[in-house]
Scaffold this motif. Structure first.
Motif, PDB file in Angstrom:
ATOM      1  N   SER A 187       8.676  -5.514  -3.219  1.00  0.00           N
ATOM      2  CA  SER A 187       8.968  -4.392  -4.112  1.00  0.00           C
ATOM      3  C   SER A 187       9.139  -4.872  -5.547  1.00  0.00           C
ATOM      4  CB  SER A 187      10.234  -3.675  -3.636  1.00  0.00           C
ATOM      5  OG  SER A 187      10.575  -2.621  -4.505  1.00  0.00           O
ATOM      6  N   ARG A 188       9.839  -5.994  -5.721  1.00  0.00           N
ATOM      7  CA  ARG A 188      10.014  -6.540  -7.076  1.00  0.00           C
ATOM      8  C   ARG A 188       8.678  -6.985  -7.664  1.00  0.00           C
ATOM      9  NH1 ARG A 188      14.887  -8.670  -4.763  1.00  0.00           N
ATOM     10  NH2 ARG A 188      13.785 -10.561  -4.130  1.00  0.00           N
ATOM     11  N   ARG A 189       7.834  -7.533  -6.811  1.00  0.00           N
ATOM     12  CA  ARG A 189       6.563  -8.076  -7.281  1.00  0.00           C
ATOM     13  C   ARG A 189       5.540  -6.986  -7.604  1.00  0.00           C
ATOM     14  NH1 ARG A 189       3.824 -11.612  -2.939  1.00  0.00           N
ATOM     15  NH2 ARG A 189       5.968 -12.427  -2.878  1.00  0.00           N
ATOM     16  N   HIS A 190       5.477  -5.950  -6.767  1.00  0.00           N
ATOM     17  CA  HIS A 190       4.433  -4.936  -6.902  1.00  0.00           C
ATOM     18  C   HIS A 190       4.893  -3.671  -7.619  1.00  0.00           C
ATOM     19  CE1 HIS A 190       1.443  -6.984  -4.345  1.00  0.00           C
ATOM     20  NE2 HIS A 190       2.478  -7.383  -3.630  1.00  0.00           N
ATOM     21  N   GLY A 191       6.195  -3.414  -7.629  1.00  0.00           N
ATOM     22  CA  GLY A 191       6.665  -2.174  -8.244  1.00  0.00           C
ATOM     23  C   GLY A 191       6.217  -0.969  -7.444  1.00  0.00           C
ATOM     24  N   GLY A 192       6.046   0.168  -8.121  1.00  0.00           N
ATOM     25  CA  GLY A 192       5.602   1.381  -7.432  1.00  0.00           C
ATOM     26  C   GLY A 192       6.765   2.242  -6.999  1.00  0.00           C
ATOM     27  N   LEU A 193       6.642   2.863  -5.836  1.00  0.00           N
ATOM     28  CA  LEU A 193       7.684   3.758  -5.348  1.00  0.00           C
ATOM     29  C   LEU A 193       8.988   2.994  -5.117  1.00  0.00           C
ATOM     30  CD1 LEU A 193       5.766   5.926  -2.691  1.00  0.00           C
ATOM     31  CD2 LEU A 193       6.117   6.381  -5.125  1.00  0.00           C
ATOM     32  N   PRO A 194      10.134   3.662  -5.294  1.00  0.00           N
ATOM     33  CA  PRO A 194      11.419   3.006  -5.026  1.00  0.00           C
ATOM     34  C   PRO A 194      11.529   2.611  -3.553  1.00  0.00           C
ATOM     35  CG  PRO A 194      11.726   5.065  -6.231  1.00  0.00           C
ATOM     36  CD  PRO A 194      10.300   5.033  -5.803  1.00  0.00           C
ATOM     37  N   LEU A 195      12.141   1.461  -3.305  1.00  0.00           N
ATOM     38  CA  LEU A 195      12.311   0.964  -1.943  1.00  0.00           C
ATOM     39  C   LEU A 195      13.784   0.745  -1.639  1.00  0.00           C
ATOM     40  CD1 LEU A 195      11.145  -0.310   0.734  1.00  0.00           C
ATOM     41  CD2 LEU A 195      11.295  -2.519  -0.460  1.00  0.00           C
TER      42      LEU A 195
ATOM     43  N   ASP B 200       2.896  -2.299  10.085  1.00  0.00           N
ATOM     44  CA  ASP B 200       1.580  -2.956  10.062  1.00  0.00           C
ATOM     45  C   ASP B 200       0.476  -2.020   9.591  1.00  0.00           C
ATOM     46  OD1 ASP B 200       1.832  -1.389  12.428  1.00  0.00           O
ATOM     47  OD2 ASP B 200       0.116  -2.432  13.292  1.00  0.00           O
ATOM     48  N   ILE B 201       0.839  -0.850   9.050  1.00  0.00           N
ATOM     49  CA  ILE B 201      -0.159   0.146   8.668  1.00  0.00           C
ATOM     50  C   ILE B 201      -0.373   0.124   7.155  1.00  0.00           C
ATOM     51  CG2 ILE B 201      -0.784   2.571   8.699  1.00  0.00           C
ATOM     52  CD1 ILE B 201      -0.709   1.284  11.447  1.00  0.00           C
ATOM     53  N   ALA B 202      -1.623  -0.081   6.751  1.00  0.00           N
ATOM     54  CA  ALA B 202      -1.995  -0.058   5.332  1.00  0.00           C
ATOM     55  C   ALA B 202      -2.615   1.297   5.004  1.00  0.00           C
ATOM     56  CB  ALA B 202      -2.984  -1.179   5.023  1.00  0.00           C
ATOM     57  N   HIS B 203      -2.114   1.932   3.958  1.00  0.00           N
ATOM     58  CA  HIS B 203      -2.552   3.263   3.554  1.00  0.00           C
ATOM     59  C   HIS B 203      -3.367   3.194   2.272  1.00  0.00           C
ATOM     60  CE1 HIS B 203       0.170   5.749   6.216  1.00  0.00           C
ATOM     61  NE2 HIS B 203       0.750   4.556   6.312  1.00  0.00           N
ATOM     62  N   ALA B 204      -4.435   3.993   2.197  1.00  0.00           N
ATOM     63  CA  ALA B 204      -5.157   4.161   0.937  1.00  0.00           C
ATOM     64  C   ALA B 204      -4.231   4.803  -0.090  1.00  0.00           C
ATOM     65  CB  ALA B 204      -6.396   5.029   1.156  1.00  0.00           C
ATOM     66  N   PRO B 205      -4.478   4.606  -1.386  1.00  0.00           N
ATOM     67  CA  PRO B 205      -3.555   5.122  -2.414  1.00  0.00           C
ATOM     68  C   PRO B 205      -3.310   6.623  -2.346  1.00  0.00           C
ATOM     69  CG  PRO B 205      -5.083   3.542  -3.372  1.00  0.00           C
ATOM     70  CD  PRO B 205      -5.551   3.786  -1.973  1.00  0.00           C
ATOM     71  N   ASP B 206      -4.278   7.394  -1.851  1.00  0.00           N
ATOM     72  CA  ASP B 206      -4.108   8.843  -1.807  1.00  0.00           C
ATOM     73  C   ASP B 206      -3.697   9.349  -0.423  1.00  0.00           C
ATOM     74  OD1 ASP B 206      -6.439   8.310  -0.467  1.00  0.00           O
ATOM     75  OD2 ASP B 206      -7.632   9.861  -1.466  1.00  0.00           O
TER      76      ASP B 206
ATOM     77  N   SER C  66       0.828  -1.209   0.000  1.00  0.00           N
ATOM     78  CA  SER C  66       0.000   0.000   0.000  1.00  0.00           C
ATOM     79  C   SER C  66       0.863   1.261   0.000  1.00  0.00           C
ATOM     80  CB  SER C  66      -0.938   0.006   1.212  1.00  0.00           C
ATOM     81  OG  SER C  66      -0.239   0.291   2.414  1.00  0.00           O
ATOM     82  N   LEU C  67       2.048   1.195   0.590  1.00  0.00           N
ATOM     83  CA  LEU C  67       2.970   2.333   0.550  1.00  0.00           C
ATOM     84  C   LEU C  67       3.619   2.452  -0.827  1.00  0.00           C
ATOM     85  CD1 LEU C  67       4.727   2.021   4.025  1.00  0.00           C
ATOM     86  CD2 LEU C  67       3.181   3.841   3.290  1.00  0.00           C
TER      87      LEU C  67
END
Length: 397
Positions: A100-108, A148-154, A69-70
């Motif tokens: 990170s490899r599986r989902h992509g998105g922001l750099p980790l 353990d915190i899941a964030h909405a996309p925005d 989610s991050l």
């Protein structure tokens, strides 16, 4: 004669309890209301760079539900994630890289700080290391969030917009905790209710107010405040690190906002009473600054405010004192009424409201147990790492 005097004394104690509830209802910042959400905000002309710092120790169980989610944040500006693998033994760091490899998105970026030196709690040492990595990217803001915190996309863009619009140095949201097991339903909403009673959200965001608190699961911090408030160094041995951070920021002249979250959720399960007990007992006595007199006052206060009303109803009915039963019933009704908004926020049945005295009694026992643990030298712990007792660590200023 003696029985009549005892009834009269208990009636007056009940009257004091009712008076306390009338004051809590109207004079404690309307703590019981749940309408303090992200303040009015508008999108900035240019989105500032942000770094997300996630301290993680043995979090492989919850990471798959939170880290993606991050990484999936829909943020218009430059943003990246720094996960601090703080000595995990369950493959947390490797799992984070795989996600990170599986989902992509922001750099980790995954880093490890090594063992904390004397005088540092584990989580704050991990935060210090992560903030150091992040500041090399020269961000304008840091989002400090738990594994353990899941964030909405925005979530990130809404936090930044609120901070920029309101001129806040800290914008924090109290993540919605999990309420699925029977014990979670009974204990978790009360946890947030009691927190808001101690730190009324309306007071925290008010200019000139000394009340300061944050929720460690979601804290957006202006990067310049790190130097101005000397965080986390100035609070390096704090057990309740989120509240200590907010106090340090306010002490440095910064502005703090805290409210309830709409789409920021904790995915950590607390299925048994033991799990919830350990969560509360970890920091309850630290909240009282490890002072026995404050502990005694807290126990007496909890008993007067939460336990006297139902006891008065029972005693009044059994002893034939209509005044005692009616006064206790009114205090109990006010108590339950103030709890209803929190139950609605957590989408729980309203019949739990009259059970608040029982839940408060559990918290009383947890607080006493926290003190017992401290004085036996067990103290607080984070993910299996016991904190050094504050009175054993010299303050180097």
């Amino acid at each position: 004669m003696g029985q009549t005097a005892a009834v009269s004394t208990f009636l007056w104690i009940t009257v004091v309890s009712l008076a306390a509830w009338c004051w809590l209802l109207l004079g404690q910042g309307f703590f019981w209301r749940t309408d303090v959400r992200l303040p009015r905000r508008r999108e900035p002309d240019a989105w500032p760079p942000v770094c997300v710092v996630v301290p993680a120790r043995d979090e492989a169980e919850v990471l798959p539900a939170a880290l993606p989610s991050l990484l999936a944040q829909d943020y218009p500006g430059r943003a990246e994630v720094f996960l601090v693998d703080d000595g995990s033994t369950d493959g947390t760091g490797d799992l984070a890289r795989e996600l990170s490899r599986r989902h992509g998105g922001l750099p980790l970026t995954v880093g490890s700080p090594g063992e904390p030196p004397a005088g540092w709690t584990g989580k704050l040492w991990a935060l210090r290391y992560g903030i150091g990595l992040a500041r090399a990217r020269e961000p304008a803001y840091l989002l400090l969030t738990d594994a353990d915190i899941a964030h909405a996309p925005d979530s990130l863009r809404e936090l930044v917009a609120a901070a920029r619009t309101g001129g806040f140095d800290v914008v924090s949201q109290m993540a919605r905790l999990r309420v699925e097991s029977a014990w979670e339903r009974l204990v978790v909403p009360a946890f947030v209710y009691f927190f808001a009673q101690l730190y009324p959200f309306r007071w925290i965001g008010r200019e000139g107010s000394r009340t300061a608190a944050a929720a460690g699961g979601c804290v957006l911090l202006r990067a310049g405040t790190v130097d101005e408030a000397r965080v986390p160094d100035a609070i390096r041995h704090a057990v309740i690190d989120d509240v200590a951070l907010a106090r340090a920021v306010k002490h440095a002249g910064g502005r703090v906002w805290l409210g309830l979250a709409d789409r920021v959720d904790s995915v950590r399960p607390y299925p048994r009473l033991h799990d919830l007990w350990r969560m509360v007992a970890r920091s309850a006595y630290a909240q009282l600054r490890h002072r026995p007199l404050l502990l005694l006052g807290t126990v007496a206060g909890l008993a007067l405010v939460y336990l006297v009303p139902p006891a008065a109803v029972v005693a009044g009915v059994a002893g034939g004192s209509t005044a005692t039963a009616a006064t206790g019933g009114l205090a109990w009704a006010v108590m339950a009424g103030t709890y209803v908004p929190m139950l609605r926020y957590y989408r729980q049945p309203l019949w739990l409201a009259p059970l608040l005295p029982f839940t408060a009694f559990l918290y009383l026992l947890m607080t006493v147990d926290s003190a017992v643990r401290h004085h036996r030298g067990r103290g607080a712990a984070w993910k299996g790492r016991t904190y050094v007792r504050p009175d054993a660590v010299p303050d180097e200023g």
